[in-house]
Design a protein around this motif. Sequence first.
Motif, PDB file in Angstrom:
ATOM      1  N   ARG A  80      12.735   7.693  -2.409  1.00  0.00           N
ATOM      2  CA  ARG A  80      11.528   7.659  -1.580  1.00  0.00           C
ATOM      3  C   ARG A  80      10.927   9.061  -1.453  1.00  0.00           C
ATOM      4  O   ARG A  80       9.714   9.247  -1.641  1.00  0.00           O
ATOM      5  N   THR A  81      11.763  10.029  -1.152  1.00  0.00           N
ATOM      6  CA  THR A  81      11.281  11.400  -0.994  1.00  0.00           C
ATOM      7  C   THR A  81      10.659  11.918  -2.284  1.00  0.00           C
ATOM      8  O   THR A  81       9.585  12.539  -2.272  1.00  0.00           O
ATOM      9  N   CYS A 123       6.492   3.896   0.112  1.00  0.00           N
ATOM     10  CA  CYS A 123       6.027   4.021  -1.269  1.00  0.00           C
ATOM     11  C   CYS A 123       4.868   3.067  -1.532  1.00  0.00           C
ATOM     12  O   CYS A 123       3.902   3.416  -2.231  1.00  0.00           O
ATOM     13  N   ALA A 124       4.958   1.868  -0.980  1.00  0.00           N
ATOM     14  CA  ALA A 124       3.868   0.900  -1.122  1.00  0.00           C
ATOM     15  C   ALA A 124       2.581   1.464  -0.541  1.00  0.00           C
ATOM     16  O   ALA A 124       1.513   1.432  -1.177  1.00  0.00           O
ATOM     17  N   LEU A 128      -1.095   2.599  -2.464  1.00  0.00           N
ATOM     18  CA  LEU A 128      -2.373   1.973  -2.114  1.00  0.00           C
ATOM     19  C   LEU A 128      -3.391   2.978  -1.578  1.00  0.00           C
ATOM     20  O   LEU A 128      -4.604   2.756  -1.684  1.00  0.00           O
ATOM     21  N   ALA A 129      -2.907   4.078  -1.008  1.00  0.00           N
ATOM     22  CA  ALA A 129      -3.795   5.023  -0.327  1.00  0.00           C
ATOM     23  C   ALA A 129      -4.921   5.560  -1.213  1.00  0.00           C
ATOM     24  O   ALA A 129      -6.077   5.628  -0.764  1.00  0.00           O
ATOM     25  N   TYR A 142       8.720  -5.936   2.359  1.00  0.00           N
ATOM     26  CA  TYR A 142       8.975  -4.882   1.384  1.00  0.00           C
ATOM     27  C   TYR A 142      10.419  -4.894   0.883  1.00  0.00           C
ATOM     28  O   TYR A 142      11.299  -5.495   1.500  1.00  0.00           O
ATOM     29  N   GLY A 143      10.636  -4.154  -0.205  1.00  0.00           N
ATOM     30  CA  GLY A 143      11.995  -3.981  -0.695  1.00  0.00           C
ATOM     31  C   GLY A 143      12.891  -3.291   0.308  1.00  0.00           C
ATOM     32  O   GLY A 143      14.119  -3.426   0.245  1.00  0.00           O
ATOM     33  N   SER A 144      12.312  -2.565   1.239  1.00  0.00           N
ATOM     34  CA  SER A 144      13.094  -1.932   2.301  1.00  0.00           C
ATOM     35  C   SER A 144      13.490  -2.928   3.391  1.00  0.00           C
ATOM     36  O   SER A 144      14.310  -2.609   4.254  1.00  0.00           O
ATOM     37  N   ASP A 145      12.931  -4.140   3.351  1.00  0.00           N
ATOM     38  CA  ASP A 145      13.331  -5.188   4.296  1.00  0.00           C
ATOM     39  C   ASP A 145      14.533  -5.978   3.790  1.00  0.00           C
ATOM     40  O   ASP A 145      15.389  -6.383   4.573  1.00  0.00           O
TER      41      ASP A 145
END
Length: 234
Positions: A80-81, A123-124, A128-129, A142-145
């Motif tokens: 992530r970082t 990351c998502a 998108l930003a 999310y994959g983090s869920d």
Amino acid sequence: MRRPRLVLFDIDGTLLSAGGISVRALAATLHEVFGTEGAAASYDYSGKTDPQIVRDLMSGAGFAEAEIEARMPAAIDRYRTRLLAWLRPEDVTAKPGVGPLLEALAGAPRVTLGLLTGNLEPCARAKLAPLGVNHYFPFGAYGSDHEDRYRLPAVALERGRSVAGVAFEGADLVIVGDSVHDVLCGRGLGVRAVAVATGKTPRTRLAEVAPDALLEDFGETAAAVRAILGDGEG
């Protein structure tokens, strides 16, 4: 009156391309945490969550399940970082017709938009930003869920109910994505699945799993809206 719709979009290959930054960031992270990237160059990433990708690649590289589990938190944190540090706005390209489609859906009556993606949430949002579309998606799953993508539709359903204040049922969900797993992951809830051939999965392969609708891309806004909402069917 149209039934309420909770429309959930995948990100990579569906809404945008990020120029392979995820693969590069993950490969570097796996080298750092495990000492190898495994078969990262040939792995099929489509429709997988980030934690599942780590597990698959390191299992294939010969690591025991307990060792993968022990190193997973560090791998996810460092990935992530690294991705957030490496991602540049110019890496991100919208798929054809995405902007007009999201605007049309956001303005449609009784429609709520959300995300269903294997990406970690930060990351998502970072991907998108650069497109300026995060505001269309007040929530996501999310994959983090959960590592298992097939668990994410139920997560999205509960969050959608809370965010929209609507008692959505499984049949009110629409999952839009470019992979076989996008089509299949909500079958147990009776969701509508719309496949789009803008990712790496061939159109013929998507057709084999019988989505409710199959689009070449989102270039024809009105046709894409009809396909996603199921207008004129039944």
